[in-house]
Write a protein that holds these residues in place. Sequence first.
Motif, PDB file in Angstrom:
ATOM      1  N   ALA A   6     -48.667   5.733  32.879  1.00 23.26           N
ATOM      2  CA  ALA A   6     -48.704   3.925  32.661  1.00 23.26           C
ATOM      3  C   ALA A   6     -47.140   4.064  32.341  1.00 23.26           C
ATOM      4  N   ARG A   7     -46.657   4.629  31.017  1.00 21.04           N
ATOM      5  CA  ARG A   7     -45.104   4.793  30.971  1.00 21.04           C
ATOM      6  C   ARG A   7     -44.171   4.875  32.062  1.00 21.04           C
ATOM      7  N   ASN A   8     -44.574   5.835  32.867  1.00 18.26           N
ATOM      8  CA  ASN A   8     -43.431   6.149  33.930  1.00 18.26           C
ATOM      9  C   ASN A   8     -43.627   5.039  34.967  1.00 18.26           C
ATOM     10  N   ARG A   9     -44.801   4.272  35.126  1.00 15.25           N
ATOM     11  CA  ARG A   9     -45.037   3.233  36.073  1.00 15.25           C
ATOM     12  C   ARG A   9     -44.152   2.220  35.490  1.00 15.25           C
ATOM     13  N   GLU A  10     -44.109   1.860  34.317  1.00 16.78           N
ATOM     14  CA  GLU A  10     -43.323   0.897  33.706  1.00 16.78           C
ATOM     15  C   GLU A  10     -41.738   1.047  33.636  1.00 16.78           C
ATOM     16  N   LYS A  11     -41.437   2.357  33.533  1.00 15.13           N
ATOM     17  CA  LYS A  11     -40.139   2.728  33.707  1.00 15.13           C
ATOM     18  C   LYS A  11     -39.550   2.376  35.176  1.00 15.13           C
ATOM     19  N   VAL A  12     -40.531   2.913  36.193  1.00 13.03           N
ATOM     20  CA  VAL A  12     -40.259   2.721  37.386  1.00 13.03           C
ATOM     21  C   VAL A  12     -39.810   1.164  37.865  1.00 13.03           C
ATOM     22  N   LEU A  13     -40.834   0.530  37.543  1.00 15.36           N
ATOM     23  CA  LEU A  13     -40.759  -1.113  37.541  1.00 15.36           C
ATOM     24  C   LEU A  13     -39.504  -1.467  37.059  1.00 15.36           C
ATOM     25  N   GLU A  14     -39.321  -1.296  36.058  1.00 14.16           N
ATOM     26  CA  GLU A  14     -37.997  -1.808  35.353  1.00 14.16           C
ATOM     27  C   GLU A  14     -36.726  -1.470  35.945  1.00 14.16           C
ATOM     28  N   ALA A  15     -36.664   0.022  36.457  1.00  8.42           N
ATOM     29  CA  ALA A  15     -35.523   0.220  37.354  1.00  8.42           C
ATOM     30  C   ALA A  15     -35.521  -0.321  38.443  1.00  8.42           C
ATOM     31  N   ALA A  16     -36.481  -0.578  39.125  1.00  8.68           N
ATOM     32  CA  ALA A  16     -36.425  -1.235  40.376  1.00  8.68           C
ATOM     33  C   ALA A  16     -36.176  -2.901  40.236  1.00  8.68           C
ATOM     34  N   ARG A  17     -36.733  -3.361  39.235  1.00  8.81           N
ATOM     35  CA  ARG A  17     -36.258  -4.983  38.957  1.00  8.81           C
ATOM     36  C   ARG A  17     -34.818  -4.977  38.829  1.00  8.81           C
ATOM     37  N   GLU A  18     -34.194  -3.895  38.063  1.00  4.94           N
ATOM     38  CA  GLU A  18     -32.616  -4.006  37.858  1.00  4.94           C
ATOM     39  C   GLU A  18     -31.946  -3.600  39.269  1.00  4.94           C
ATOM     40  N   LEU A  19     -32.387  -2.635  39.864  1.00  2.00           N
ATOM     41  CA  LEU A  19     -31.644  -2.148  41.168  1.00  2.00           C
ATOM     42  C   LEU A  19     -31.874  -3.054  42.132  1.00  2.00           C
ATOM     43  N   PHE A  20     -33.006  -3.742  42.496  1.00  2.00           N
ATOM     44  CA  PHE A  20     -33.365  -4.707  43.763  1.00  2.00           C
ATOM     45  C   PHE A  20     -32.441  -5.880  43.139  1.00  2.00           C
ATOM     46  N   ALA A  21     -32.314  -6.388  42.021  1.00  3.04           N
ATOM     47  CA  ALA A  21     -31.502  -7.710  41.593  1.00  3.04           C
ATOM     48  C   ALA A  21     -30.247  -7.340  42.019  1.00  3.04           C
TER      49      ALA A  21
END
Length: 171
Positions: A6-21
């Motif tokens: 779950a922590r890794n999933r959240e890390k991936v989502l956060e990184a994706a939010r920043e990079l997609f933005a």
Amino acid sequence: MRADAARNREKVLEAARELFASKGYDVPLDEIASRAGVGPGTVYRHFPTKQALFQAVTEARVAAMIASAEQPWTDPKEALFAFLGRMADEASAKRDMSDAITVSPELRKNLHAALGTLLHRAQEAGSVRTDVTATDLVILMKGMLQSLHEGGNPAVLLEIVLNGLQSSRKP
């Protein structure tokens, strides 16, 4: 799901939010994995395709916008304008926002409903034109968001939209 997964999933989502933005949809998944501090396999375990990851990111952002419409306000016009301002701010900060407006039918319906509720309250208060519909606002905002890809200035366009919404009668 295990706690570490779950922590890794959240890390991936956060990184994706920043990079997609910052870089848009074309950012490589390897770069997202690197930013998240996980291997590419971890990204693929949670999100089998880039589209699945993008969808998760954009749906979370739109869901947060919908939730913001339910915040208590004393002035209905301020609530509507703040919501529209948040959409514009998201658009100027996140290049993929125009894609986020075309999310799943259920989320799109909820976004339209939230916008419609805010619009109706402002119209009842007499501070926003009564001839404008939620559909009109959605179309205006989509056009404004799309204009970012053509170099439009979201602050100027938002000001035009907000000025055009104001009622000419005094409440």
